[in-house]
Design a protein around this motif. Structure first.
Motif, PDB file in Angstrom:
ATOM      1  N   PHE A   1      37.633 -62.754 -57.672  1.00 23.60           N
ATOM      2  CA  PHE A   1      37.796 -62.530 -56.239  1.00 23.60           C
ATOM      3  C   PHE A   1      38.387 -61.152 -55.925  1.00 23.60           C
ATOM      4  O   PHE A   1      38.235 -60.657 -54.815  1.00 23.60           O
ATOM      5  CB  PHE A   1      38.661 -63.628 -55.632  1.00 23.60           C
ATOM      6  N   SER A   2      39.030 -60.551 -56.931  1.00 17.56           N
ATOM      7  CA  SER A   2      39.512 -59.180 -56.697  1.00 17.56           C
ATOM      8  C   SER A   2      38.363 -58.188 -56.659  1.00 17.56           C
ATOM      9  O   SER A   2      38.505 -57.070 -56.178  1.00 17.56           O
ATOM     10  CB  SER A   2      40.498 -58.783 -57.802  1.00 17.56           C
ATOM     11  N   LYS A   3      37.205 -58.588 -57.190  1.00 19.00           N
ATOM     12  CA  LYS A   3      36.029 -57.728 -57.191  1.00 19.00           C
ATOM     13  C   LYS A   3      35.001 -58.183 -56.172  1.00 19.00           C
ATOM     14  O   LYS A   3      33.903 -57.618 -56.109  1.00 19.00           O
ATOM     15  CB  LYS A   3      35.383 -57.719 -58.580  1.00 19.00           C
TER      16      LYS A   3
ATOM     17  N   LEU B   1      40.822 -46.525 -61.666  1.00 22.88           N
ATOM     18  CA  LEU B   1      39.914 -45.463 -62.098  1.00 22.88           C
ATOM     19  C   LEU B   1      40.069 -44.227 -61.223  1.00 22.88           C
ATOM     20  O   LEU B   1      40.013 -43.087 -61.713  1.00 22.88           O
ATOM     21  CB  LEU B   1      38.468 -45.956 -62.047  1.00 22.88           C
ATOM     22  N   ILE B   2      40.259 -44.452 -59.933  1.00 22.61           N
ATOM     23  CA  ILE B   2      40.440 -43.330 -59.017  1.00 22.61           C
ATOM     24  C   ILE B   2      41.731 -42.582 -59.339  1.00 22.61           C
ATOM     25  O   ILE B   2      41.779 -41.339 -59.326  1.00 22.61           O
ATOM     26  CB  ILE B   2      40.432 -43.819 -57.556  1.00 22.61           C
ATOM     27  N   VAL B   3      42.791 -43.339 -59.658  1.00 25.88           N
ATOM     28  CA  VAL B   3      44.060 -42.708 -60.040  1.00 25.88           C
ATOM     29  C   VAL B   3      43.888 -41.881 -61.309  1.00 25.88           C
ATOM     30  O   VAL B   3      44.382 -40.759 -61.422  1.00 25.88           O
ATOM     31  CB  VAL B   3      45.148 -43.780 -60.226  1.00 25.88           C
TER      32      VAL B   3
ATOM     33  N   GLY C   1      32.797 -51.307 -44.982  1.00 27.91           N
ATOM     34  CA  GLY C   1      33.952 -52.133 -45.324  1.00 27.91           C
ATOM     35  C   GLY C   1      33.857 -52.685 -46.731  1.00 27.91           C
ATOM     36  O   GLY C   1      34.841 -52.722 -47.477  1.00 27.91           O
ATOM     37  N   ARG C   2      32.665 -53.112 -47.117  1.00 32.32           N
ATOM     38  CA  ARG C   2      32.463 -53.649 -48.457  1.00 32.32           C
ATOM     39  C   ARG C   2      32.677 -52.563 -49.505  1.00 32.32           C
ATOM     40  O   ARG C   2      33.325 -52.785 -50.534  1.00 32.32           O
ATOM     41  CB  ARG C   2      31.052 -54.220 -48.550  1.00 32.32           C
ATOM     42  N   TRP C   3      32.145 -51.357 -49.212  1.00 30.74           N
ATOM     43  CA  TRP C   3      32.319 -50.272 -50.180  1.00 30.74           C
ATOM     44  C   TRP C   3      33.786 -49.878 -50.295  1.00 30.74           C
ATOM     45  O   TRP C   3      34.283 -49.585 -51.395  1.00 30.74           O
ATOM     46  CB  TRP C   3      31.492 -49.058 -49.770  1.00 30.74           C
TER      47      TRP C   3
ATOM     48  N   LYS D   1      38.562 -49.881 -53.520  1.00 28.88           N
ATOM     49  CA  LYS D   1      39.969 -50.265 -53.618  1.00 28.88           C
ATOM     50  C   LYS D   1      40.223 -51.058 -54.886  1.00 28.88           C
ATOM     51  O   LYS D   1      41.275 -50.914 -55.526  1.00 28.88           O
ATOM     52  CB  LYS D   1      40.357 -51.062 -52.376  1.00 28.88           C
ATOM     53  N   SER D   2      39.257 -51.869 -55.272  1.00 28.31           N
ATOM     54  CA  SER D   2      39.422 -52.671 -56.494  1.00 28.31           C
ATOM     55  C   SER D   2      39.379 -51.789 -57.742  1.00 28.31           C
ATOM     56  O   SER D   2      39.857 -52.197 -58.802  1.00 28.31           O
ATOM     57  CB  SER D   2      38.332 -53.736 -56.570  1.00 28.31           C
TER      58      SER D   2
END
Length: 805
Positions: free
Chosen positions: A762-764, A33-35, A21-23, A28-29
């Motif tokens: 908090f987003s990270k 970069l994934i995009v 879940g943490r990963w 997600k944050s």
């Protein structure tokens, strides 16, 4: 105050526990970069799809007709049904036939596929089949042929060219040489000729590859396939030949020629079968003819050996039957003679039977018996007419008796002669019968053999006729032989290329890009020794976390004063609320703030925490004890006059040090001039005296000190404080450094020490702990009426795009 539950120090070798879940939250944050990785992958896939030469699918449908073997109706004892009976199509056999070296050799020779030509346009390299500027011819019987070695033809002018190759052996013979078109050359035993196509003079360079037989076979077997369509029947089966290629015209030509070669070979194979069949039948005919000749010779020999075989044993039995009849007649005659003799000798009174009744044909005897019978009858008649005992009767009877006695004597004499004659004839008859029976047994054996030979001769004669018929059929079949393969349609080409698929390559490229980025993100996180999560803090230290401070993009201001309703200010209020835990319910306390390394925000927290405490009517003084690298001037602009270093060298008193600020109840003692010996000054009694004096004046004393992981200036001050706050900054503090904090602080000091987790985005933050209150709310600035914290330019740009979407 919140106590952590970990009981061991963090080391680099500790096993990393992965929370999925943490990963997921962490990835997600990093969505942007994934995009980017996906977009780059898509572009790379698209670029690759444009650099690969498209391949088209070509297919040809044809049928194979099944036929019954010519010899299937022959007698089973000939042993012809073992390998010649057909029961269907074996697909593996058909594949082996179509892709056999024999067929591929002929195909490549007919279409000149043993030499491949390649042309390079930019980054696109393709094989060319048409409009080839230079044609290579070579002697395959050369002592050396550079199979599977590519070399390049470079045109110099209309008459000459050069050759080059990456193969060391071949390059030694062709480098630095100029060759002429249309002229034979021999290099290391390789005899070749290169002609120029006058209609294609624009191309100056192509690559040539002479394919070995193994390469060609492998190439065809990998690019061609053969499959069965529908269900197989007893008469025909539908087959499909498929391949992929860059040149549709050449692929069609290959399909057409391959099926033609297969048809030719099939006819040859059938003719070979017919020839073998004819040879086999001729062999059988010779065998059968020899057998018939042998049978005829044996029958002829038997007939010559015993001429009676011509009539057979029937004639002999007819003779036996005739003699048997005579024997019966003789036996009856003998029997009658004995009967008659017995009758006369015994003077029987019953009626006498004449010889004719027994079939005795003797006139004398018959006459005598008739006279005898008549005489007896007459005597009986006279006896009835005359009176007995009369003289006439007696005379008559004497005469009759005399006559009867004379007749009896004659009869007996005749019978004796007849018996002798009949018995002799009977014995001779029986001898003849025995002789005939003894001669008929070997004759019957010979007849039996003769009949067997006749049956075998007839069977062989029948088989001979069948074989002659089959030979005629095979000869006719060979003369009118047709292939079992029949092409139904011309080769068909797919409407669009089968490879490359832009969608597949772009999809694969995008997926690969995402995977690469995800792997890089995870790798960077795994090998990043900085502290990012609350769990990282807990794993590295036993010290409790007293509060979490949200990241500020403007850390040079006093948020508790300038933004009293912001989430950052609320973070400091949360720490202030835990004040009683730090001071053990005392209204007065001395707090020391430090860190393990510089840049972790201890001065920022010291200033804001001091301002926050002063707002609840706590007289607070902030001491800048980091006299090596003072930072309080960043938050309090008007600091002048004497400082801490002046006091420590007895150059000022307490009241000269204190400077009021624009914040009510808050005073500041700045660091003063940077001395050459800060550690010695902070260890002096003057520092202890200063704290004692300030306690008399203020409720709260906050000491901003130097990092304990870098210098020892702070260590003597730890004993002077009631509570020590160790500042840890997200993304800045190192796990290894934090793990050493308790050792540096010592057991006694560690008991009164806590951690403030600073600069938290908090987003990270992907831990189970959310919110700047470390278990409380996730504070949003709009909730407190302050509006949103100013975002970075790229974040504002992304938000704008999302709103438009």
């Amino acid at each position: 105050m919140i106590q952590t539950s970990n009981s061991t120090n963090f080391t680099q070798e500790d096993e990393i526990s992965i929370d999925l879940g943490r990963w997921f939250s962490y990835l997600k944050s990093k969505w942007y970069l994934i995009v980017v990785g996906a977009i780059v992958g898509l572009l790379v896939g698209y670029f690759i799809s444009k650099t690969i030469e498209p391949k088209w699918s070509v297919s040809t449908k044809f049928v194979k007709q099944l036929q019954k073997d010519k010899l299937s109706n022959l007698p089973l004892d000939l042993g012809l049904m073992g390998e010649m009976g057909a029961s269907g199509v074996n697909l593996e056999y058909e594949k082996g036939f179509f892709f056999s070296r024999k067929l591929i050799n002929e195909l490549t020779n007919d279409l000149s596929l043993n030499v491949s030509y390649y042309q390079t346009n930019g980054i696109l390299r393709k094989e060319i089949f048409e409009e080839i500027p230079f044609i290579l011819s070579y002697d395959s019987s050369s002592s050396y042929v550079p199979y599977d070695i590519e070399f390049t033809i470079n045109k110099l002018d209309q008459n000459s060219f050069t050759l080059s190759s990456n193969d060391e052996y071949l390059s030694d013979g062709v480098n630095n040489q100029v060759f002429n078109f249309g002229k034979y050359y021999e290099i290391f035993g390789f005899k070749f000729l290169i002609k120029q196509d006058e209609s294609n003079v624009d191309q100056n360079e192509i690559s040539v590859l002479i394919n070995s037989q193994d390469r060609l076979v492998e190439k065809f077997r990998s690019s061609f396939s053969l499959s069965m369509l529908g269900e197989q029947t007893n008469e025909i089966v539908l087959l499909k030949l498929s391949s992929q290629g860059t040149n549709t015209n050449r692929e069609r030509e290959i399909h057409q020629r391959l099926i033609e070669i297969a048809r030719e070979y099939n006819v040859e194979e059938k003719n070979e079968v017919e020839e073998k069949t004819i040879r086999f039948i001729e062999e059988q005919l010779n065998i059968v003819a020899d057998s018939m000749k042998h049978m005829a010779t044996r029958m002829h020999t038997l007939k010559i050996k015993d001429k009676n075989l011509a009539g057979g044993s029937e004639k002999i039995f007819e003779k036996i039957y005739e003699i048997e009849e005579k024997r019966t007649e003789l036996e009856l005659a003998v029997k009658y003679c004995k009967y008659l003799k017995s009758y006369i000798l015994n003077n029987k009174e019953e009626e006498l039977v004449t010889p004719n009744v027994f079939g005795v044909e003797n006139e004398v005897l018959t006459s005598l018996v008739s006279q005898y019978i008549n005489t007896k009858i007459e005597s009986e008649a006279k006896r009835n007419d005359l009176v007995e005992m009369s003289p006439i009767f007696e005379i008559e009877m004497k005469e009759r008796t005399k006559i009867l006695e004379g007749l009896e004597k004659s009869i007996l004499t005749n019978i004796s002669n007849m018996l002798e004659t009949y018995e002799f004839r009977l014995k001779e008859t029986k001898s003849k019968i025995s002789l005939l029976f003894s001669s008929v047994e070997p004759l019957m054996e010979d007849e039996k053999s003769l009949e067997g030979f006749k049956r075998l001769y007839n069977l062989n004669e029948q088989l001979y006729l069948v074989l002659l018929e089959k030979k005629a059929e095979s000869s006719i079949s060979k003369a009118a032989s047709l292939s079992n393969y029949k092409q139904l349609e011309v080769p068909e080409v797919s409407l669009k290329p089968v490879t490359p698929s832009s969608i597949v390559l772009m999809g694969g490229g995008g997926a690969f890009g995402v995977i690469v980025v995800v792997c890089l993100i995870i790798s960077a996180q795994l090998f990043n020794r900085s502290i990012h999560e609350i769990e990282d803090v807990e794993a590295a230290s036993h010290l409790p976390i007293i509060g979490v401070i949200q990241k500020a993009f403007d850390p040079d201001k006093l948020h508790v004063v300038e933004s009293p309703k912001s989430s950052i200010t609320e973070s400091f209020r949360s720490i202030r609320a835990n004040f009683k835990y730090l001071t053990k319910s005392s209204d007065k306390a001395t707090m020391l703030l430090t860190s393990m390394m510089s840049g972790e925000g201890k001065t920022y927290i010291s200033a804001n925490l001091a301002a926050s405490l002063s707002m609840i009517n706590k007289k607070t003084v902030l001491i800048g004890a980091d006299i090596r690298k003072p930072q309080l001037e960043t938050y309090f602009k008007d600091l002048t006059g004497k400082g801490l270093s002046d006091y420590l060298v007895n150059a000022a008193n307490v009241y000269e040090l204190l400077q009021d600020t624009h914040i009510k109840n808050l005073s500041v003692i700045h660091s003063g001039p940077i001395p050459p010996n800060p550690s010695e000054l902070l260890m002096s009694e003057k520092m202890s005296e200063l704290i004692t004096e300030l306690k008399e004046i203020f409720d709260i004393i906050i000491i901003d000190t130097a990092p304990i992981g870098l210098v020892s200036d702070t260590l003597p001050l730890l004993e002077l404080s009631d509570a020590n706050l160790l500042v840890v900054r997200q993304g800045r503090s190192q796990r290894e450094m934090l793990s050493k904090a308790e050792t540096i602080l010592g057991e006694k000091v560690a008991r009164k020490s806590s951690i403030i987790f600073n600069g938290v985005d908090f987003s990270k933050l992907h831990s189970k702990y959310i919110g700047p209150g470390y278990g409380g709310y996730v504070y949003d600035d709009s909730y407190f009426g302050e509006g949103k914290i100013e975002k970075r330019p790229y974040q504002r740009f992304i938000d704008k795009l999302l709103r438009k979407g």
